[in-house]
Design a protein around this motif. Structure first.
Motif, PDB file in Angstrom:
ATOM      1  N   ASP A 175       0.937  -0.856   0.048  1.00 36.20           N
ATOM      2  CA  ASP A 175      -0.142  -0.098   0.049  1.00 36.20           C
ATOM      3  C   ASP A 175       1.205   1.033   0.037  1.00 36.20           C
ATOM      4  OD1 ASP A 175      -1.853   1.468   0.837  1.00 36.20           O
ATOM      5  OD2 ASP A 175      -2.355   1.612   2.598  1.00 36.20           O
ATOM      6  N   ARG A 176       1.521   1.202  -0.988  1.00 36.83           N
ATOM      7  CA  ARG A 176       2.051   2.575  -1.462  1.00 36.83           C
ATOM      8  C   ARG A 176       1.917   3.583  -2.315  1.00 36.83           C
ATOM      9  NH1 ARG A 176       7.809   3.726  -2.757  1.00 36.83           N
ATOM     10  NH2 ARG A 176       8.445   4.174  -1.137  1.00 36.83           N
ATOM     11  N   LYS A 177       2.456   4.745  -2.149  1.00 31.26           N
ATOM     12  CA  LYS A 177       2.175   5.030  -3.540  1.00 31.26           C
ATOM     13  C   LYS A 177       2.703   4.751  -5.077  1.00 31.26           C
ATOM     14  CE  LYS A 177       0.568  10.282  -4.864  1.00 31.26           C
ATOM     15  NZ  LYS A 177       1.044  12.011  -4.451  1.00 31.26           N
ATOM     16  N   TYR A 178       3.694   5.453  -4.405  1.00 33.24           N
ATOM     17  CA  TYR A 178       4.828   5.458  -5.662  1.00 33.24           C
ATOM     18  C   TYR A 178       5.149   3.538  -5.878  1.00 33.24           C
ATOM     19  CZ  TYR A 178       4.906  10.305  -5.320  1.00 33.24           C
ATOM     20  OH  TYR A 178       4.485  11.947  -4.831  1.00 33.24           O
ATOM     21  N   ASN A 179       4.936   3.119  -6.157  1.00 33.21           N
ATOM     22  CA  ASN A 179       5.132   1.401  -6.106  1.00 33.21           C
ATOM     23  C   ASN A 179       5.542   0.745  -7.081  1.00 33.21           C
ATOM     24  OD1 ASN A 179       2.919   1.732  -7.552  1.00 33.21           O
ATOM     25  ND2 ASN A 179       1.772   0.411  -7.370  1.00 33.21           N
ATOM     26  N   PHE A 180       6.491   1.933  -7.371  1.00 31.79           N
ATOM     27  CA  PHE A 180       7.242   1.439  -8.197  1.00 31.79           C
ATOM     28  C   PHE A 180       8.523   2.142  -8.750  1.00 31.79           C
ATOM     29  CE2 PHE A 180       5.456   5.365  -9.501  1.00 31.79           C
ATOM     30  CZ  PHE A 180       6.978   6.325  -9.937  1.00 31.79           C
ATOM     31  N   THR A 181       9.825   0.548  -9.843  1.00 29.74           N
ATOM     32  CA  THR A 181      10.933   0.852  -9.821  1.00 29.74           C
ATOM     33  C   THR A 181      11.357   1.355 -11.400  1.00 29.74           C
ATOM     34  OG1 THR A 181      11.602   0.303  -7.861  1.00 29.74           O
ATOM     35  CG2 THR A 181      13.622   0.182  -9.065  1.00 29.74           C
ATOM     36  N   TYR A 182      11.762   1.792 -11.730  1.00 25.91           N
ATOM     37  CA  TYR A 182      12.761   1.908 -13.138  1.00 25.91           C
ATOM     38  C   TYR A 182      13.987   1.520 -12.806  1.00 25.91           C
ATOM     39  CZ  TYR A 182       8.895   4.790 -14.171  1.00 25.91           C
ATOM     40  OH  TYR A 182       7.800   5.429 -14.551  1.00 25.91           O
ATOM     41  N   SER A 183      14.765  -0.122 -13.749  1.00 24.27           N
ATOM     42  CA  SER A 183      16.128  -0.087 -14.253  1.00 24.27           C
ATOM     43  C   SER A 183      16.437  -0.149 -14.854  1.00 24.27           C
ATOM     44  CB  SER A 183      15.945  -1.779 -13.264  1.00 24.27           C
ATOM     45  OG  SER A 183      14.978  -1.912 -12.028  1.00 24.27           O
ATOM     46  N   TYR A 184      17.834   0.117 -15.143  1.00 30.86           N
ATOM     47  CA  TYR A 184      17.872   0.047 -16.515  1.00 30.86           C
ATOM     48  C   TYR A 184      19.785  -0.956 -16.331  1.00 30.86           C
ATOM     49  CZ  TYR A 184      15.242   3.945 -16.994  1.00 30.86           C
ATOM     50  OH  TYR A 184      14.303   4.774 -17.119  1.00 30.86           O
ATOM     51  N   PHE A 185      19.270  -2.062 -16.809  1.00 30.45           N
ATOM     52  CA  PHE A 185      21.183  -2.707 -16.903  1.00 30.45           C
ATOM     53  C   PHE A 185      21.388  -3.267 -18.261  1.00 30.45           C
ATOM     54  CE2 PHE A 185      16.883  -4.727 -16.507  1.00 30.45           C
ATOM     55  CZ  PHE A 185      16.418  -5.678 -16.495  1.00 30.45           C
ATOM     56  N   GLY A 186      22.359  -4.087 -18.155  1.00 30.24           N
ATOM     57  CA  GLY A 186      23.070  -4.546 -19.234  1.00 30.24           C
ATOM     58  C   GLY A 186      25.002  -5.106 -19.105  1.00 30.24           C
ATOM     59  N   TYR A 187      25.252  -4.977 -20.222  1.00 32.31           N
ATOM     60  CA  TYR A 187      26.747  -5.108 -20.315  1.00 32.31           C
ATOM     61  C   TYR A 187      27.472  -4.248 -21.428  1.00 32.31           C
ATOM     62  CZ  TYR A 187      28.215  -8.858 -23.443  1.00 32.31           C
ATOM     63  OH  TYR A 187      28.438  -9.172 -24.644  1.00 32.31           O
ATOM     64  N   VAL A 188      29.139  -3.821 -21.111  1.00 29.83           N
ATOM     65  CA  VAL A 188      29.968  -3.032 -22.632  1.00 29.83           C
ATOM     66  C   VAL A 188      30.458  -4.326 -22.773  1.00 29.83           C
ATOM     67  CG1 VAL A 188      30.622  -0.728 -22.804  1.00 29.83           C
ATOM     68  CG2 VAL A 188      28.390  -1.210 -21.747  1.00 29.83           C
ATOM     69  N   LYS A 189      30.668  -4.145 -23.890  1.00 27.02           N
ATOM     70  CA  LYS A 189      32.443  -4.927 -24.155  1.00 27.02           C
ATOM     71  C   LYS A 189      32.881  -4.174 -25.428  1.00 27.02           C
ATOM     72  CE  LYS A 189      33.278  -8.518 -27.344  1.00 27.02           C
ATOM     73  NZ  LYS A 189      34.353  -8.246 -28.133  1.00 27.02           N
TER      74      LYS A 189
END
Length: 241
Positions: A175-189
């Motif tokens: 029960d939370r108004k801001y109940n979201f997360t943005y995630s960015y991930f990967g790798y660099v070769k």
């Protein structure tokens, strides 16, 4: 859905206790490397921002010169890569490690009270390991660490290949108004150096539910892309020196 609760809680505990590098960023065009590193300077003579005023964080700062507004240059302790680093970022020892000459993890984060945005970043540098050259192996590693089953965007430049993905995690169980997360991930070769790559993972959440939060996906992604696009793997001769 439980992932967000665990991530949010662990990040809060910690805090309560672009384009490729151009010549000017690499110290060319007359911008020579500083004779005295920021870690050896008097804090009073350093920029008055967390990246320099925090003792552990400034060990990674390559120069006191602001490369872009709000960003300075981070250099890994293994001298394997450089990257733009936000001025309000601070080193997180619990998420960092140095293993010999071939692997280094750097955890960092920040909290902007004005926007109520908590930011968490994690980098893992690999060198001299054959798996670092294997695309599917690295992507499987990233998928496993981030609970992701989708595909990755691929972007190639002169010196590196970037594999990038993102998720929005909404937790309906709390029960939370801001109940979201943005995630960015990967790798660099690295294209120029064999068996060399860099994993990355960045997360943005609203910390306090009773305060306004201006977390915007496009702005979060722009910040991540600025840092990732700036990554430069350092030449092998510098690594050996």
């Amino acid at each position: 859905m439980k992932k967000m609760m665990i991530l949010c809680f662990s990040i809060i505990l910690i805090f309560t206790g672009g384009c490729s590098m151009n010549d000017s960023q690499n110290g060319k065009n007359g911008n020579q490397e500083e004779a005295v590193k920021p870690k050896d300077m008097n804090p009073k003579d350093l920029p008055q921002v967390p990246a320099f005023q925090d003792e552990k964080t400034r060990e990674y700062m390559a120069s006191t010169r602001e490369v872009e507004p709000g960003y300075y240059l981070l250099e890994s302790k293994l001298k394997g890569f450089t990257m733009l680093f936000p001025e309000d970022g601070e080193y997180l020892s619990r998420r960092s490690s140095l293993k010999g000459k071939n692997k280094e993890s750097i955890g960092f984060g920040s909290y902007d009270q004005a926007t109520n945005i908590l930011f968490d970043g994690h980098l893992t540098y690999h060198s001299g390991a054959s798996y670092a050259n294997e695309r599917e192996t690295m992507l499987d590693i990233v998928r496993g660490k981030n609970g992701y089953k989708g595909e990755f965007e691929e972007k190639t430049s002169d010196d590196k290949v970037i594999y990038f993905a993102h998720m929005k995690d909404v937790d309906d169980d709390i029960d939370r108004k801001y109940n979201f997360t943005y995630s960015y991930f990967g790798y660099v070769k690295s294209i120029e150096a064999d068996n060399t790559s860099l994993e990355f993972a960045f997360t943005f959440i609203c910390k306090e539910d009773d305060k306004p939060c201006s977390l915007d996906e496009s702005k979060a992604r722009k910040k991540v892309e600025k840092m990732i696009n700036s990554i430069t793997f350092l030449k092998k001769e510098k690594l050996d020196g």
